[in-house]
Scaffold this active site. Structure first.
Site: not given
Lengths: 608, 274
Positions: A121, A235, A237, A251, A254, A310, A381, A416
């Site tokens: 990730f 954040q 995304h 969403l 990822e 991100r 997000h 994050r």
């Protein structure tokens, strides 16, 4: 208590997503009687939407991984504004919290030798995310839910919303709320309260968050006198659906990029190779072939640039769109179908690895992701900022008030990493529940606070019912939509001084409008009334975001200022704090970072 | 922009009726979008339960043109718009208001099912080893989003109202997930046969047809459970074994309870909790 249905608990947990459920289980394990209040039905909280996985340095896939690497990755991702003690505890405790879920029935995907499989990730140096296909959140919330229903010390109040926290002196002694079905008020007497209410997505127009994410915990805590921290760090995304309009913001995990998905502009160019930040250059592949090998588990390969943090990926997408190289509906292309050049049975592989994504695009957009690229764009997000808490206990600056999960701040700093939220809610949900129970065990009896509670409840009830008494007024949905538009346009991915000032002025105006909204019908299951009550919290969090963002005159992590595009360590190394001042207005201050112990500093140096 | 007519049920336990709304529609809209539009512009107090709007939380279950569906996953392009689209609450559960029903019975049922009970860990560090193939078999059941559409459509609940002696397809899926979990050692077969009411299901597959997650409820959960119950309680060889066994043994952890004659049941003898 006279007039209101009253419940008495040692610990009241507000929110039943992953953090709230984990806190309730932990508090009950300490012997506390726990009330668990949730805005929706049990098991429906936003945690179900989490797709990618839970980050924990189990070292099952790559044995070079350990908590030190995870700690360093988290700090780097957060641009070093993180509460380092939280980042340390999180990295150390996440593996035990994930294994514990397995003992409670969770079924993660497996390695060939039968252990928990971990996936790559963004921002994580090694494969680290324990996962179940692309529905890890559902697996986690169902496991916690099914574990908690057998716990007799936990009483669940479904479809119940807290309107205000109750205080006696400076400490929190309970909460006052209402149940949706009939609209009746409920008074909760509790020696300690854990807020686990999640994020603030509904302050923005394009968001991956559900309707519940209205910043309730932040608003409740702020009004009770608690400090909020790092509110400028929102954040976005990079990959949300953008078409059809009705699913805009939804969403796209990822995990698609983790499995080899690549980003392309309308010219077919893989633009992510064009700009790799210096901080990440040594960890990032410099050619597509190496990137592909990384996604397929080659330990000697470096990650493809699609798996950068991100904030960076989101800004790169915006840049392509602004330069006129976007897709027809204003995004770019995310392509996983191309892996058929590399893998036999690619279509079946994609369907097995990304079943929900396959389903979601097929059903909602008529796109077969095994054949066609997806059109995607950034979506609001996650909220890095939130209630300021003590790292060990998760207690806020108000005695008796705890917070965990997305509504708390500190772990993630300025940005994050994907996968760190599911582990966050397990680690700190557990801590908040445990410490709240301990606090409750030592707290004075509640009887002395009953008169205070009654007075505050009466006041809150009167305010809550006011929208019914206004016969002519604007509807609550219109005010909410205006706020979302204002924040999207003026406090989004790329910000400027002028826009943020526009946001602040607009919020003040919307607050006046919110004071005059009217609702129809009666109190039973009335979404109009509910939205009217949500507005107060939404306006507080929106003002906090805009205030902290105006003050931060640099770009760092998720906060990007077009007028100050560079990171400025000279004046940027602080945590921003907002709190309600004595006169009721929002006050801002900069809190210098706490010096990091030498051993943690050394870990960061070693991992650079 | 095109228009469509929506006929939405409004009311509460005391009564109600359909109300017509004319709405503007655009590309890609789903039924839940229409309900939200009506809520924002025409009826602020129209009650609807929803959360994720992505088919993942299972909150927005309703009956659209008579078919049990998730409102968030039902695209208007899949409906005939030359006549009114009806949207009603699930009929099997007591009505709260408008499109919202009281599904709390389901939460009570789950508490009665024996919880997960893992075998002793396989490794010294307290962890287990499992094969991906064994995990895959159960993942289908664990995809369930608890929308309760299978419960809504099951005639044992919908027509016969046997809520007290039948747990319904959702909880057969839940039980199957536990029974087939690679680590679980508890035995739920006696519960399925007795209070679980598995015998009432006559495998009409209505539940499978409405499952938005595509879980093959009947084939993969209910029928294997029925087979296990039959093996456990009605296998003639086992029966003989039990008759000629010298004296009753204390039941082992995974052992079979004493055989009992199949109780006679009639649908009319029970009452629903509503």
């Amino acid at each position: 208590m006279a007039g209101y249905e009253t419940h008495t608990y040692d610990v009241l947990v507000v929110g039943a997503g992953g953090a709230g459920l984990r806190a309730a289980i932990a508090a009950a394990a300490q012997g506390a009687r726990v009330g668990l209040v949730c805005k929706s039905l049990l098991g429906k909280a936003h945690t179900v939407m989490a797709e990618g996985g839970a980050a924990a340095a189990l070292g099952n896939v790559d044995d070079r991984d350990n908590w030190r690497v995870h700690f360093a990755d988290t700090m780097r991702g957060g641009a070093y504004l993180n509460n380092w003690r939280m980042a340390e505890l999180h990295a150390q405790e996440a593996p035990a919290r994930v294994r514990e879920l397995e003992a409670w029935g969770a079924l993660f995907d497996r390695t060939p030798d039968g252990r928990i499989l971990q996936r790559n990730f963004g921002g994580h140096r090694y494969p680290r995310l324990a996962h179940v296909g692309d529905r890890t959140g559902l697996e986690m919330i169902r496991t916690l839910q099914d574990h908690s229903v057998y716990e007799p010390k936990i009483s669940v109040h479904m479809e119940t919303t807290l309107i205000t926290l109750l205080r006696s002196g400076n400490r929190v002694v309970g909460g006052f709320g209402y149940e949706r079905e009939k609209g009746g008020f409920l008074l909760f007497r509790a020696k300690a309260v854990v807020l686990a209410t999640g994020g603030i997505g509904r302050a923005f127009q394009i968001t991956s968050n559900s309707w519940e994410y209205t910043g309730d915990g932040l608003g409740l805590a702020y009004r009770a006198g608690a400090e909020l921290m790092d509110m400028e760090f929102v954040q976005f995304h990079p990959t949300g659906m953008i078409w059809p309009p009705s699913v805009r913001g939804l969403l796209v995990t990822e995990g698609v990029r983790g499995e080899g998905g690549i980003l392309k502009n309308s010219e077919g160019r893989r633009f992510m190779f064009d700009n790799i930040p210096p901080l990440y250059q040594s960890h990032t592949a410099d050619n597509p072939e190496e990137g592909w090998r990384y996604t397929q588990g080659d330990k000697n390969a470096r990650r493809p640039p699609e798996l950068l943090t991100r904030d960076h990926v989101a800004r790169m997408i915006m840049r392509e769109v602004k330069a006129g190289r976007g897709s027809p509906h204003g995004g770019v292309y995310l392509d996983i179908a191309w892996i058929k050049e590399k893998l036999p049975n690619a279509a079946a592989h994609i369907q097995r690895k990304l079943p929900s994504m396959y389903h979601q695009f097929k059903q909602l957009a008529d796109v077969d992701i095994t054949e066609q690229p997806m059109e995607i764009g950034p979506t609001m997000h996650y909220m890095m900022g939130g209630i300021k808490v003590d790292a060990e206990s998760q207690m806020s600056t108000v005695p008796g008030l705890f917070a965990a999960g997305e509504c708390a701040a500190g772990l993630h700093g300025a940005n994050r990493l994907g996968g760190n939220s599911l582990s966050d809610l397990l680690v700190f949900g557990n801590r908040a529940g445990e410490y709240a129970a301990r606090y409750a065990a030592a707290a004075p009896p509640l009887e002395a606070a009953d008169a205070d509670m009654k007075a505050q409840a009466d006041q809150a009830a009167q305010e809550a019912l006011a929208p019914f008494s206004r016969s002519r007024g604007e509807g609550p949905f219109q005010v909410q939509q205006a706020l979302q538009e204002l924040m999207q346009n003026n406090a989004g991915i790329v910000r400027t001084q002028a826009e943020l000032e526009t946001a602040r002025a607009g919020i003040a105006e919307l607050r006046r409008r919110a004071e005059h909204v009217a609702v129809d019908g009666n109190r039973g299951y009335n979404p109009g009334w509910h939205t009217a009550l949500d507005l107060r919290n939404l306006l507080i969090v929106a003002e906090a975001v805009a205030t902290a963002a105006v003050q931060r005159q640099e770009s760092r992590g998720a906060h990007f200022r077009d007028d100050f595009p560079a990171k400025d360590d000279g004046q940027g190394l602080y945590n921003s704090i907002v709190a309600r001042g004595a006169g009721g207005a929002m006050e801002f201050r900069r809190q210098p970072l706490r010096p990091m112990p030498a051993e943690l500093q050394q870990i960061i140096e070693e991992m650079k | 922009m095109a228009q469509a007519m929506f006929r939405i049920w409004r009311g509460d336990a005391r009564g109600g009726g359909f109300q017509d709304f004319t709405v503007q529609i655009s590309d890609g809209m789903v039924v839940l979008d229409v309900v939200h539009q009506i809520q924002a512009e025409q009826a602020n107090d129209l009650a609807v339960r929803w959360n994720c709007k992505a088919g993942k939380c299972g909150s927005c279950s309703a009956e659209i043109n008579g078919h049990p569906k998730l409102m968030c996953m039902t695209r208007l392009s899949s409906l005939p718009l030359d006549r009114p689209v009806t949207v009603e609450p699930m009929r099997t559960f007591p009505l709260v208001r408008d499109l919202v029903t009281d599904v709390s019975w389901n939460y009570e049922v789950k508490k009665r099912i024996k919880p997960f009970q893992p075998r002793t860990p396989d490794a010294a560090d307290g962890t287990w080893r499992m094969d991906q193939r064994d995990v895959d078999r159960v993942q289908e059941f664990r995809k369930c989003i608890e929308c309760f559409l299978c419960q809504d459509v099951c005639h044992v609940l919908r027509e016969h109202q046997l809520h007290r002696e039948y747990i319904g397809p959702r909880f057969y899926v839940h039980t199957a997930a536990l029974e087939m979990h690679p680590l679980d050692v508890a035995n739920r077969l006696a519960d399925l046969r007795g209070p679980g009411g598995l015998g009432y299901c006559n495998i009409t597959k209505c539940c499978t047809k409405v499952c938005p997650e595509g879980i093959k409820i009947t084939d993969n959960a209910i029928i294997p459970l029925k087979e296990r119950v039959v093996d456990e309680f009605y296998d003639p060889v086992r029966r003989l074994f039990r008759i000629f066994r010298p004296k009753p043994q204390p039941p082992p952890a995974k052992g079979a309870p004493e055989a009992e004659p199949e109780p006679t049941r009639t649908a009319a003898s029970s009452s629903a909790p509503r």
